[in-house]
Design a protein around this motif. Sequence first.
Motif, PDB file in Angstrom:
ATOM      1  N   UNK A 243       0.827  -1.208   0.000  1.00 46.81           N
ATOM      2  CA  UNK A 243       0.000   0.000   0.000  1.00 46.81           C
ATOM      3  C   UNK A 243       0.857   1.252   0.000  1.00 46.81           C
ATOM      4  N   UNK A 244       1.952   1.233   0.800  1.00 47.11           N
ATOM      5  CA  UNK A 244       2.855   2.391   0.832  1.00 47.11           C
ATOM      6  C   UNK A 244       3.504   2.619  -0.527  1.00 47.11           C
ATOM      7  N   UNK A 245       3.944   1.512  -1.154  1.00 43.57           N
ATOM      8  CA  UNK A 245       4.566   1.655  -2.473  1.00 43.57           C
ATOM      9  C   UNK A 245       3.568   2.186  -3.496  1.00 43.57           C
ATOM     10  N   UNK A 246       2.326   1.723  -3.445  1.00 46.46           N
ATOM     11  CA  UNK A 246       1.308   2.212  -4.378  1.00 46.46           C
ATOM     12  C   UNK A 246       1.057   3.703  -4.182  1.00 46.46           C
ATOM     13  N   UNK A 247       1.023   4.119  -2.903  1.00 48.04           N
ATOM     14  CA  UNK A 247       0.798   5.548  -2.619  1.00 48.04           C
ATOM     15  C   UNK A 247       1.953   6.386  -3.137  1.00 48.04           C
ATOM     16  N   UNK A 248       3.197   5.913  -2.899  1.00 47.62           N
ATOM     17  CA  UNK A 248       4.361   6.654  -3.393  1.00 47.62           C
ATOM     18  C   UNK A 248       4.386   6.702  -4.917  1.00 47.62           C
ATOM     19  N   UNK A 249       4.002   5.589  -5.549  1.00 46.57           N
ATOM     20  CA  UNK A 249       3.965   5.561  -7.012  1.00 46.57           C
ATOM     21  C   UNK A 249       2.959   6.562  -7.557  1.00 46.57           C
ATOM     22  N   UNK A 250       1.801   6.674  -6.871  1.00 50.72           N
ATOM     23  CA  UNK A 250       0.793   7.641  -7.294  1.00 50.72           C
ATOM     24  C   UNK A 250       1.327   9.062  -7.180  1.00 50.72           C
ATOM     25  N   UNK A 251       2.008   9.358  -6.053  1.00 56.56           N
ATOM     26  CA  UNK A 251       2.571  10.699  -5.873  1.00 56.56           C
ATOM     27  C   UNK A 251       3.619  11.001  -6.941  1.00 56.56           C
ATOM     28  N   UNK A 252       4.486  10.004  -7.223  1.00 58.92           N
ATOM     29  CA  UNK A 252       5.501  10.220  -8.244  1.00 58.92           C
ATOM     30  C   UNK A 252       4.881  10.433  -9.620  1.00 58.92           C
ATOM     31  N   UNK A 253       3.802   9.712  -9.921  1.00 61.03           N
ATOM     32  CA  UNK A 253       3.128   9.878 -11.212  1.00 61.03           C
ATOM     33  C   UNK A 253       2.543  11.281 -11.340  1.00 61.03           C
ATOM     34  N   UNK A 254       1.911  11.739 -10.260  1.00 66.01           N
ATOM     35  CA  UNK A 254       1.346  13.088 -10.290  1.00 66.01           C
ATOM     36  C   UNK A 254       2.446  14.122 -10.474  1.00 66.01           C
ATOM     37  N   UNK A 255       3.564  13.946  -9.751  1.00 69.71           N
ATOM     38  CA  UNK A 255       4.682  14.885  -9.877  1.00 69.71           C
ATOM     39  C   UNK A 255       5.241  14.875 -11.301  1.00 69.71           C
TER      40      UNK A 255
END
Length: 223
Positions: A76-88
Amino acid sequence: MAKNCPNCGISVEDDPKFCPACGTPFQTEPTDAAADEPSSFNEEKERIFVLREKKYGDTERYDAPEELQTTEKDTSLRNTLSLYFSIAAVVLSVTAVVLVIIFAVLPANQKSEAADTAETAIATVAPTQAPTDPPIVGSYELLKIEGTNTTLYTLILGNSTLELGADYSGTLKVNGGTIGSVTLHPGDMTAELLNTGCTYTFDGKTLTIDYRGMTLIYQKAEI
């Protein structure tokens, strides 16, 4: 030992399980060994509860082992970080496109505005005189007169000069004094010399005027 059937009363010598006459079952007396053993039908068995380690699927609380729960948290943490990186990454891409448009379009517009300003400035300082091709402005000296007409005009114009301006008009002079005017019409190559209609040709250096049966050939003075 003889037995009597409890149903029909027949006497039976042996120890059968059923009456040979009516088929009634005989009750078998338990032996001493059987009497000493506890009955398996009536005696309640003692229940023993053995505690064991909780396993996956036992209860809602133990739906997954601790290791699996930890793995799910990491996922879940990795998915959240991936989402943030995608948005950035999307934000950075949009910013880059905007910057490219700004630096590519604005300089072009500025160059265009500068060019327009330069053209306006050039147009402002350009001379107001009418364009000529070839230029007609200048002084012309009579080179020669061709024709058989030897009238008074031939004698008068023998030492004449012309002064023409940008509007294709000027003066006719003899010995430095003005004696009349001259006007050229480049549209139809006609002219007026001393208020008399005539025709002309001009090659940039030589001005030829057909006037009253004479051909007046003037040469443009060098500046």
